[in-house]
Design an enzyme around this catalytic site. Structure first.
Site, PDB file in Angstrom:
ATOM      1  NE  ARG A  11      -3.735   0.264   0.229  1.00 44.01           N
ATOM      2  CZ  ARG A  11      -4.128   0.899  -1.222  1.00 44.01           C
ATOM      3  NH1 ARG A  11      -3.558  -0.120  -2.479  1.00 44.01           N
ATOM      4  NH2 ARG A  11      -4.582   2.008  -1.043  1.00 44.01           N
ATOM      5  CB  ILE A  12       3.906   2.583   2.349  1.00 44.34           C
ATOM      6  CG1 ILE A  12       1.975   2.338   3.388  1.00 44.34           C
ATOM      7  CG2 ILE A  12       4.330   3.911   2.617  1.00 44.34           C
ATOM      8  CD1 ILE A  12       1.803   3.555   3.818  1.00 44.34           C
ATOM      9  CB  CYS A 152      -0.804   7.297   8.801  1.00 45.83           C
ATOM     10  SG  CYS A 152      -1.567   6.426   9.968  1.00 45.83           S
ATOM     11  CG  HIS A 179      -6.059   4.296  11.735  1.00 45.95           C
ATOM     12  ND1 HIS A 179      -6.173   3.317  10.917  1.00 45.95           N
ATOM     13  CD2 HIS A 179      -4.937   4.519  12.271  1.00 45.95           C
ATOM     14  CE1 HIS A 179      -4.835   3.835   9.673  1.00 45.95           C
ATOM     15  NE2 HIS A 179      -4.426   4.677  10.999  1.00 45.95           N
TER      16      HIS A 179
END
Length: 336
Positions: A11-12, A152, A179
């Site tokens: 994802r990152i 994050c 979150h």
């Protein structure tokens, strides 16, 4: 120009490349990727993203690369980071460590052993320089080799805590981050790990979860070291989170208007810390490139005699907002 390698194209890592291509900064360029997945799968997952939409590029692959708008990015599948040929083939100077496995100075040393000059870890990584762009990037110097971009949540909390502390002083505080669920959680109930709650279905539950973001603030804002604590509540949305900080301030007699008026100037023309008073909800923050976006409509002050408790909140895209701030840090880091 700083040449960048991305270790871990999850994802990152994928969103980091998307952001770098989006900003078209001539001073940074991705030249190589390391991931154990096939280039064809990496190309597919880069092109099609369920949360952030289809990437506006022509994307294809070969056996050893992905190709985006005609530009080839070498792809390696090396488990041992010290053996990735970052330098020989691609001239990589800075590695974005996005696997989640090399989250310490000792582990990330493997990239330096492979010949690169600098490593930016996309996660909390213990007692090392932890940089939240817009708050403490000035601590970087030319001798730094391995640093962390924090999490994050740290990137959302830090600018809010910094401005509150600078304007009013924070005695003590506790943070709750509501979150979005992440890939570390279970799609259905099952015995994945030793802790009970993370083994429950992410899309059907609100799940209490640990976070080191509040404690990590001490690495970003040393004067708040030991003053903050916190936890997370993982909820059933794929992206878009909000961080609430409940604090006791040193300055007495504050009001919500005074707090909002003091914080707003810090958000003006600030790419890392934004402002939104439009009563937004979590889906509205998806795609926002700030590390955190202050929401003045959620500021509350509760007073009982001389005792006051203050609540403030920032929204953040826990994927793209974090990545965008991390790339700002990478640019600042590479400039050194």
């Amino acid at each position: 120009m700083v040449k960048i390698g991305i270790n871990g194209f999850g994802r990152i890592g994928r969103l980091a490349l998307r952001r770098i291509l989006e900003i078209k900064d001539p001073d940074i360029e991705v030249t190589a990727i390391n991931d154990l997945t096939t280039p064809s799968m990496l190309a597919y997952l880069f092109k099609y993203d369920s949360t952030h939409g289809t990437a506006p590029y022509d994307v294809s692959s070969t056996d050893h690369s992905i190709i985006i708008n005609g530009h080839e990015f070498h792809v390696y599948a090396e488990r041992d980071a010290s053996k990735i040929p970052w330098i020989k083939n691609d001239g990589v100077q800075l590695v974005l460590e996005c696997t989640g496995f090399y989250t310490s100075k000792e582990k990330s040393q493997a990239h330096l052993d492979a010949g690169v000059k600098k490593v930016l870890i996309s996660a909390p990584a213990g007692p090392m320089k932890t940089v939240v762009y817009g708050v403490n990037q000035d601590i970087l110097n030319a001798n730094d080799q391995i640093i962390s971009a924090g999490s994050c949540t740290t990137n959302a909390l830090a600018p809010m805590a910094y401005t509150l502390n600078k304007e009013f002083g924070i005695e003590v505080g506790t943070m709750t981050v509501i979150h979005a669920f992440t890939s570390s959680q279970m799609i259905l109930d099952g015995p994945k790990g030793k802790k009970f709650r993370p083994n429950r279905t992410a899309s059907a539950n609100t799940i209490p979860h640990s976070t080191g973001a509040a404690k990590a603030i001490g690495l970003v804002i040393p004067e708040l070291d030991g003053h903050l604590n916190g936890h997370a509540q993982r909820v059933a949305v794929v992206d878009g989170s909000v961080c609430e900080l409940v604090s006791v301030l040193k300055t007495k007699g504050v009001t919500a208007d005074k707090i909002n008026s003091a914080i707003k100037p810090y958000t003006k023309d600030n790419p890392a810390f934004g402002w939104n008073e439009d009563e937004i909800v979590s889906s509205d923050i998806i795609g926002d490139t700030h590390g955190g976006v202050f929401d003045p409509t959620q500021t509350e002050v509760t007073t009982n005699g001389d005792f006051q408790v203050v609540k403030t909140a920032t929204w953040f895209d826990n994927e793209y907002g974090f990545v965008s701030n991390m790339i700002r840090t990478a640019k600042s880091f590479g400039d050194k």
